[in-house]
Design an enzyme around this catalytic site. Structure first.
Site, PDB file in Angstrom:
ATOM      1  N   HIS A 115       0.861  -1.388  -0.316  1.00 48.56           N
ATOM      2  CA  HIS A 115       0.202  -0.163  -0.005  1.00 48.56           C
ATOM      3  C   HIS A 115       1.086   1.414  -0.324  1.00 48.56           C
ATOM      4  O   HIS A 115       1.872   1.044   0.582  1.00 48.56           O
ATOM      5  CB  HIS A 115      -1.105  -0.329   1.136  1.00 48.56           C
ATOM      6  N   ASP A 191       2.703  -4.538   7.775  1.00 51.74           N
ATOM      7  CA  ASP A 191       1.431  -3.971   7.358  1.00 51.74           C
ATOM      8  C   ASP A 191       0.267  -4.967   7.701  1.00 51.74           C
ATOM      9  O   ASP A 191      -0.050  -5.612   6.551  1.00 51.74           O
ATOM     10  CB  ASP A 191       1.739  -3.056   6.158  1.00 51.74           C
ATOM     11  N   GLN A 194      -4.422  -5.486   6.620  1.00 48.55           N
ATOM     12  CA  GLN A 194      -5.836  -5.972   6.198  1.00 48.55           C
ATOM     13  C   GLN A 194      -6.325  -7.691   6.413  1.00 48.55           C
ATOM     14  O   GLN A 194      -7.118  -8.342   6.419  1.00 48.55           O
ATOM     15  CB  GLN A 194      -6.052  -6.459   4.425  1.00 48.55           C
ATOM     16  N   LYS A 217     -10.780  -0.762  10.590  1.00 48.96           N
ATOM     17  CA  LYS A 217     -10.455  -2.266   9.604  1.00 48.96           C
ATOM     18  C   LYS A 217     -11.354  -3.213  10.278  1.00 48.96           C
ATOM     19  O   LYS A 217     -11.370  -4.243   9.091  1.00 48.96           O
ATOM     20  CB  LYS A 217      -9.538  -2.537   8.333  1.00 48.96           C
ATOM     21  N   CYS A 355      -5.010   3.009  -3.661  1.00 47.00           N
ATOM     22  CA  CYS A 355      -3.467   3.162  -3.055  1.00 47.00           C
ATOM     23  C   CYS A 355      -2.345   2.389  -2.676  1.00 47.00           C
ATOM     24  O   CYS A 355      -1.816   2.353  -2.198  1.00 47.00           O
ATOM     25  CB  CYS A 355      -3.237   2.823  -1.336  1.00 47.00           C
TER      26      CYS A 355
HETATM   27  N1  PLP Z   1      -2.235  -0.736   4.802  1.00 49.26           N
HETATM   28  C1  PLP Z   1      -2.657  -1.758   3.531  1.00 49.26           C
HETATM   29  C2  PLP Z   1      -3.276  -2.680   3.295  1.00 49.26           C
HETATM   30  C3  PLP Z   1      -3.802  -0.699   3.802  1.00 49.26           C
HETATM   31  O1  PLP Z   1      -5.251  -2.191   3.264  1.00 49.26           O
HETATM   32  C4  PLP Z   1      -4.730   0.691   4.223  1.00 49.26           C
HETATM   33  C5  PLP Z   1      -5.198   0.957   3.702  1.00 49.26           C
HETATM   34  O2  PLP Z   1      -6.849   0.562   3.567  1.00 49.26           O
HETATM   35  C6  PLP Z   1      -3.353   0.757   5.005  1.00 49.26           C
HETATM   36  C7  PLP Z   1      -2.298   0.352   4.750  1.00 49.26           C
HETATM   37  C8  PLP Z   1      -3.986   2.616   5.364  1.00 49.26           C
HETATM   38  O3  PLP Z   1      -4.411   2.207   6.801  1.00 49.26           O
HETATM   39  P1  PLP Z   1      -5.022   3.716   7.180  1.00 49.26           P
HETATM   40  O4  PLP Z   1      -5.207   4.934   6.018  1.00 49.26           O
HETATM   41  O5  PLP Z   1      -6.192   3.014   7.897  1.00 49.26           O
HETATM   42  O6  PLP Z   1      -3.627   4.666   7.935  1.00 49.26           O
END
Ligand code: PLP
Length: 397
Positions: A115, A191, A194, A217, A355
């Site tokens: 991401h 990370d 998900q 999430k 993203c």
């Molecule tokens: N990493 C992954 C895999 C994500 O799906 C997301 C959000 O969609 C993020 C990071 C970023 O999360 P946040 O916007 O809650 O900081």
């Protein structure tokens, strides 16, 4: 009573149709217990934390710290820094650990599946420090090239990898990646944005150095998340933001810092959000997550098969452990038009690059339509979605 009844928003209509919410990889809906906990805090206990002896301040502090206790118990972690979400948690590692421990010539290993929140902070640091970034390629079967991963670890100081892809739903071989990173002498950040909605991860057992995730999430509020840190990595971190609450003493000649997680939580924190997240944990603790994970994966697999039959391309494999995310494209109907047609029928799906532009570049596309399922979704909703997709294709393809 079905589980869905706990979520007030799910009884509303959209464009004259019952809402079918399939944008859960972006954010999940909130059960009433979370909404009530936050309202209750603002109605009855609103005060700032840590700084006063009065009753309300005590209640606010207890509510905020209770969230940390939930996180530590839920994930079996010794250190949990509360952040605004996954993004801030990763930036905290970049600034708090990276600045103090990485220098010119060092190597950070990322993957093409990350991401943007697990790419951009490292690019900023790399530019500032003269650090080399290596990207592990994604193979045609939507998995990471593990041979390339092993080779990329030569001289690596840090690996950052997405546990479960927000575009593909693919769960990476994180256990193996953690072992290999440590054998190469590198620290590793997971990370788990998900992953935590779908599985209960034991951080001690996982043995990663850092793990980042967001409350929103997993049925909690927006604006709050956490960074889990192993003790030795925690000791190597320097404060990222300075301000109130993170200090021990301040004088005109300098400051000393707290030694616990507060060191990384400068300023008034997200008190109502922490209280809401605790309520989400409480709600989730009554759910059989592994059983739902299996059920949702079956729904995703069925949906993917149906979409292929209709002539769509599906990006993902939906194998055991993967998240219930179905990314697809129709050969002639534009994804934005497709999503608007679906919205007109009450279905909330996402379109765009999610993203994850490097991943989409690798796949040779600029976006997908993404349906992502969560605890309150049913096979019936998937069947209704496919019915709507067939209707759209018959009329507009
Ligand atoms: N990493 C992954 C895999 C994500 O799906 C997301 C959000 O969609 C993020 C990071 C970023 O999360 P946040 O916007 O809650 O900081």
């Amino acid at each position: 009573m079905s589980l869905k009844d706990d979520f007030p928003i799910l009884s509303r209509e959209v464009n004259g149709h019952p809402l079918v919410y399939l944008d859960n990889a972006a954010t999940t809906q909130k059960p009433q217990i979370v909404i009530d906990a936050m309202t209750q805090y603002y109605s009855n206990s609103n005060a700032n934390v840590h700084r006063a002896v009065h009753t309300l301040a005590g209640e606010a502090t207890e509510g905020y710290e209770d969230c940390r206790r939930w996180i530590k118990n839920w994930f079996n972690a010794q250190r949990a820094v509360l952040t605004s979400g996954t993004t801030e948690a990763i930036n905290l590692v970049a600034h708090g650990w990276g600045r103090a421990n990485l220098q010119s010539g060092d190597v950070i290993v990322l993957t093409e599946m990350e991401h943007h929140s697990d790419i951009v902070p490292w690019q900023i640091l790399a530019e500032e420090r003269g650090i080399e970034i290596r990207y592990v390629p994604v193979l045609d079967d939507f998995t990471l090239d593990m041979e390339a991963y092993s080779e990329s670890l030569h001289k690596a100081k840090l690996v950052c990898v997405v546990h479960t892809s927000n575009v593909l739903g693919v769960r990476n071989s994180v256990d193996e990646m953690i072992t290999l990173a440590h054998q190469a002498g590198a620290k590793i950040l997971i990370d788990a944005a998900q992953a935590v909605p779908h599985e209960r991860i034991d951080f001690e057992h996982l043995n990663a150095d850092f793990m980042a995730f967001s409350a929103h999430k997993m049925c909690g509020p927006t604006g709050i998340g956490a960074l889990l840190v192993k003790n030795d990595a925690f000791e190597q971190m320097q404060p990222f933001m300075g301000g109130g609450d993170m200090i021990e003493t301040v004088s005109t000649s300098g400051s000393t810092y707290q030694t616990n997680e507060h060191k990384f939580e400068a300023g008034t924190p997200r008190i109502a959000e922490a209280i809401g997240w605790s309520a989400a944990f409480e709600w989730m603790s009554k759910i059989d997550l592994p059983a739902h994970h299996e059920r949702l994966l079956e729904i995703a697999k069925w949906t993917a098969e149906q979409l292929r039959e209709i002539g769509c391309t599906v990006y993902g494999r939906h194998q055991s452990g993967d998240a219930a995310v179905v990314s697809f494209l129709h050969p002639t109907i534009h994804s934005e038009d497709f999503a608007r047609f679906l919205d007109a029928k009450g279905f909330a799906v996402r379109t765009g690059h999610h993203c994850a532009q490097p991943l989409l570049n690798r796949l040779g596309i600029t976006g997908t339509i993404r349906a992502s399922f969560y605890l309150y979704n049913s096979q019936q909703e998937a069947e209704d979605l496919i019915k709507a997709v067939r209707y759209i294709v018959e009329r507009f393809a």
